[in-house]
Design a protein around this motif. Sequence first.
Motif, short mmCIF file in Angstrom:
data_model
loop_
_atom_site.label_atom_id
_atom_site.label_comp_id
_atom_site.label_asym_id
_atom_site.label_seq_id
_atom_site.Cartn_x
_atom_site.Cartn_y
_atom_site.Cartn_z
N TYR A 195 34.33 1.66 7.59
CA TYR A 195 33.41 2.56 8.55
C TYR A 195 34.19 2.80 9.83
CZ TYR A 195 30.28 2.39 12.71
OH TYR A 195 29.65 2.61 13.99
N ILE A 196 35.13 2.08 10.19
CA ILE A 196 36.04 2.59 11.61
C ILE A 196 36.84 3.47 11.04
CG2 ILE A 196 37.49 1.56 12.82
CD1 ILE A 196 34.85 0.50 13.63
N ARG A 197 37.55 3.25 9.72
CA ARG A 197 38.42 4.26 9.37
C ARG A 197 37.58 5.74 9.47
NH1 ARG A 197 40.32 1.55 5.62
NH2 ARG A 197 39.01 2.22 3.99
N ALA A 198 36.57 5.96 8.66
CA ALA A 198 35.69 7.17 8.66
C ALA A 198 35.33 7.59 10.12
CB ALA A 198 34.36 7.01 7.91
N LEU A 199 35.20 6.86 11.06
CA LEU A 199 34.83 7.33 12.30
C LEU A 199 36.27 7.81 12.75
CD1 LEU A 199 32.64 4.35 14.10
CD2 LEU A 199 31.98 6.75 13.48
N ALA A 200 37.39 7.25 12.77
CA ALA A 200 38.29 7.70 13.07
C ALA A 200 38.92 8.88 12.73
CB ALA A 200 39.66 6.61 13.01
N ARG A 201 38.81 9.20 11.41
CA ARG A 201 39.10 10.64 10.74
C ARG A 201 38.29 11.56 11.29
NH1 ARG A 201 40.04 8.26 4.52
NH2 ARG A 201 42.22 7.50 4.99
N LEU A 202 36.78 11.28 11.32
CA LEU A 202 36.09 12.46 12.00
C LEU A 202 36.45 12.80 13.28
CD1 LEU A 202 33.15 13.23 10.90
CD2 LEU A 202 32.20 11.64 12.89
N VAL A 203 36.98 11.97 14.19
CA VAL A 203 37.46 12.24 15.56
C VAL A 203 38.88 13.14 15.24
CG1 VAL A 203 38.53 11.48 17.67
CG2 VAL A 203 36.43 10.28 16.67
N SER A 247 34.86 10.45 3.95
CA SER A 247 35.25 9.08 4.01
C SER A 247 34.33 8.11 4.38
CB SER A 247 36.41 9.14 5.20
OG SER A 247 37.37 10.02 4.99
N TRP A 248 33.28 8.55 4.95
CA TRP A 248 32.01 7.74 5.25
C TRP A 248 31.27 7.38 3.69
CZ3 TRP A 248 29.07 4.11 6.74
CH2 TRP A 248 27.57 4.11 6.46
N LEU A 249 31.13 8.38 2.97
CA LEU A 249 30.39 8.10 1.95
C LEU A 249 31.29 7.14 1.02
CD1 LEU A 249 27.46 9.05 1.15
CD2 LEU A 249 28.84 10.30 2.83
N ALA A 250 32.57 7.16 0.96
CA ALA A 250 33.41 6.22 0.44
C ALA A 250 33.15 4.82 1.00
CB ALA A 250 34.85 6.80 0.25
N ILE A 284 31.24 11.04 21.10
CA ILE A 284 30.82 10.49 19.73
C ILE A 284 29.60 9.36 19.85
CG2 ILE A 284 32.73 8.81 19.71
CD1 ILE A 284 32.95 9.71 16.52
N CYS A 285 28.79 9.34 18.91
CA CYS A 285 27.84 8.43 18.80
C CYS A 285 28.06 7.59 17.41
CB CYS A 285 26.59 8.85 18.87
SG CYS A 285 26.35 10.12 20.11
N PRO A 286 28.87 6.45 17.69
CA PRO A 286 29.15 5.69 16.40
C PRO A 286 27.90 4.82 15.86
CG PRO A 286 30.62 5.31 18.23
CD PRO A 286 29.47 6.16 18.83
N GLY A 287 27.08 4.86 16.65
CA GLY A 287 26.00 3.70 15.94
C GLY A 287 24.92 4.56 15.45
N PHE A 288 24.92 5.97 15.22
CA PHE A 288 24.25 6.74 14.35
C PHE A 288 24.87 7.20 13.22
CE2 PHE A 288 22.78 7.01 18.79
CZ PHE A 288 21.34 7.26 18.44
N GLY A 308 41.28 1.34 18.97
CA GLY A 308 42.43 0.87 18.68
C GLY A 308 43.01 1.73 17.19
N ARG A 309 42.06 2.18 16.43
CA ARG A 309 42.59 2.93 15.03
C ARG A 309 43.05 4.35 15.88
NH1 ARG A 309 42.94 2.10 9.60
NH2 ARG A 309 43.21 3.96 8.76
N LEU A 310 42.29 4.77 16.94
CA LEU A 310 42.84 6.11 17.30
C LEU A 310 44.20 6.00 18.41
CD1 LEU A 310 39.31 7.61 18.36
CD2 LEU A 310 40.80 8.11 16.41
N ALA A 311 44.47 4.66 18.71
CA ALA A 311 45.46 4.61 19.51
C ALA A 311 45.43 5.14 20.95
CB ALA A 311 47.14 4.90 18.97
N LEU A 312 44.02 4.78 21.38
CA LEU A 312 43.71 5.25 22.73
C LEU A 312 44.13 4.13 23.79
CD1 LEU A 312 40.30 6.58 22.00
CD2 LEU A 312 42.20 8.15 22.26
#
Length: 347
Positions: A183-191, A322-325, A280-284, A235-239
């Motif tokens: 889930y975190i990886r999918a969010l990061a790829r989206l961004v 990435s999210w569906l996976a 971004i709205c990660p909770g949705f 962290g995943r985005l190295a911000l």
Amino acid sequence: MPFRPEPAVRPGHAGRTGVLLCNLGTPDAPTPAATRRYLAEFLSDRRVVEIPPTLWKPILHGVVLRTRPAQSAAKYKSIWLPEGSPLMVWSRRQATMLRGYLGERGHAVSVRLAMRYGQPSIDSQLDEMKARGCTRILVVPMYPQYSGTTTASVIDAVGAWARRVRHVPELRFVNRFHDDPGYIRALARLVHHHWQSHGRPSRLVMSFHGVPERTRALGDPYVDECLETARLLAGRLALKEDEWVVSFQSRFGKARWVEPATQAVLEDLGRAGVPRVDVICPGFTADCLETLEEIAMENRDAFLAAGGREFHYVPCLNDHPSWLAALAEIVQEHLQGWPTRGRPAAN
């Protein structure tokens, strides 16, 4: 009869495994009448509004449902798609694609979609799954962060259905996936995909749906799980610390809600001279009124009016591969021990 009639049992049938995705819900149409029906059901849930019914019902029916439906209907109309409500369109696509992803991994399961409020109802979908031979059902509330106002409400609805059924199927629930690596990886790829097309912002705002402060004080883990999601995504985005901020949106009523409020954060950033923000709205997990109208329209205007120059909304996970996976991995993990192999299952 105290219990619903049972579907006919086929001799020698071992039973099927099913997955029920549950999202919040949406009006059937962007009209005041349809919105009123939806809001009446939503705002009557004690998980959502904890005010004693004797005090809340006169306010709900005497004030809220007399004024809010027309206002909300106009907002829904501004985001409505030719195929219907965005939340419904994306959620249906997720259910269809999840079944395909699971099928590719050899899992012959029935995948259906339900809405906690509105249609298709949890009751109707559970009835249909039983009628099609499902004796094992995994319920997946599509809320990454657990909250009594959302996840527990889905569990309540399933429990209420089970109390009216003579032969209750085996039930499992996915309570949370706020820190799931996929889930975190999918969010990061989206961004990252958004930044590849539009460049990077001065600040990334991660906006989550708000809850009353009292909810957190009474032990609801939701806010802490939102903060953990944000930390992992940053962290995943190295911000760096000054490159991202967490906020909470969608306030309702006069109670004190968790801070900081998304609109206030955006206005402060605009006044401070921050030239560009991405939100971004990660909770949705699917775009809906709260993301497409509240964030991408209302909050955009607030930021620009306060002095900001450029605003970008990063769409929800929706049908991103990435999210569906990741969702397939989450479901597969919770299906362990149940028979799921065999010929493809018809829904």
